[in-house]
Design an enzyme around this catalytic site. Sequence first.
Site, PDB file in Angstrom:
ATOM      1  N   ASP A 211      29.921  34.359  28.062  1.00 56.51           N
ATOM      2  CA  ASP A 211      31.371  34.536  27.983  1.00 56.51           C
ATOM      3  C   ASP A 211      31.644  35.980  27.585  1.00 56.51           C
ATOM      4  O   ASP A 211      30.714  36.747  27.296  1.00 56.51           O
ATOM      5  CB  ASP A 211      32.001  33.570  26.981  1.00 56.51           C
ATOM      6  CG  ASP A 211      33.377  33.096  27.418  1.00 56.51           C
ATOM      7  OD1 ASP A 211      34.229  33.964  27.707  1.00 56.51           O
ATOM      8  OD2 ASP A 211      33.602  31.873  27.484  1.00 56.51           O
TER       9      ASP A 211
ATOM     10  N   TYR B 151      45.769  33.030  42.636  1.00 61.13           N
ATOM     11  CA  TYR B 151      44.913  32.019  42.020  1.00 61.13           C
ATOM     12  C   TYR B 151      44.462  30.992  43.052  1.00 61.13           C
ATOM     13  O   TYR B 151      43.260  30.714  43.187  1.00 61.13           O
ATOM     14  CB  TYR B 151      45.646  31.324  40.870  1.00 61.13           C
ATOM     15  CG  TYR B 151      44.795  30.295  40.157  1.00 61.13           C
ATOM     16  CD1 TYR B 151      43.842  30.685  39.229  1.00 61.13           C
ATOM     17  CD2 TYR B 151      44.934  28.935  40.428  1.00 61.13           C
ATOM     18  CE1 TYR B 151      43.040  29.749  38.583  1.00 61.13           C
ATOM     19  CE2 TYR B 151      44.152  27.994  39.785  1.00 61.13           C
ATOM     20  CZ  TYR B 151      43.205  28.409  38.860  1.00 61.13           C
ATOM     21  OH  TYR B 151      42.413  27.473  38.238  1.00 61.13           O
TER      22      TYR B 151
ATOM     23  N   GLY C 295      31.644  30.925  30.914  1.00 60.64           N
ATOM     24  CA  GLY C 295      32.859  30.412  30.294  1.00 60.64           C
ATOM     25  C   GLY C 295      32.550  29.417  29.196  1.00 60.64           C
ATOM     26  O   GLY C 295      33.294  28.465  28.963  1.00 60.64           O
TER      27      GLY C 295
END
Length: 259
Positions: free
Chosen positions: A38, A153, A14
């Site tokens: 990424d 999530y 990321g």
Amino acid sequence: MTTTAPPRTTLITGAASGMGAALARHLSALGERVIGVDLNNAEVCSDLSDPAERAALVARVQEIAPSIDAVVACAGVSPPVAGDTLVSVNYFGVADLLPRLLPLLQRGKQPRVVVISSLASLHPVDTRLVELCLHGDETAAREQAAKIGAQCYASSKRALTQWIRRTAVLPGWADQGVLLNGIAPGIVKTPMVAPLLETAEGREALAAGVPTAVRDYASAEQIVPLLAFLAGPANAYMVGQVPFADGGADVLLRGEAAL
């Protein structure tokens, strides 16, 4: 004659945006070697939702570096990303990837691993999805995640927090000097939450789920010092911990309860 230690090598998933990008800038400014991962705009481009690409990522990293000194797993997604993709990135993109990188870490200097979980791990979860994640059944976890909607999530982050605590003390990790910890941020002003911050409805939803005792949400740069400490040799004794960096949200949600 004094000798200078070679710079540390840190792999950041990321790394193209948000906390990953902020950490990459910070470590690079210190002279450290950063291997950014990424989907795009990174030294190593990889889709962490795909098991085959995770394996290819490890092979590519082995070509780049004979060892790595730290891994910081910042990659993550949130709704409206589909639940099956979300759980593959948020959970299996860490729990499947990091053990594959463990041999490279074991050859590193004072190796450290940091995983970004979330304050959302305290929210209501789908226990079945958490169980499937922790059992390593990605196919079934993706099927369950596609069914449950909003809890996906939080469930992925609850499973991830439990995985950190479970894995950190397994053979090959702390006993070989590889210290694994996480952090649980609250709201951080990154591209992932930007759409919610742009509307009154979104801001109200965030405030309801993640209350804060401070006046503003954190910037990515404000989280970097904690990540850098946990990923560096100065952290010599923390193992399996997931401290909250949340502006007081944990305290507001759970009160005085320490556990």
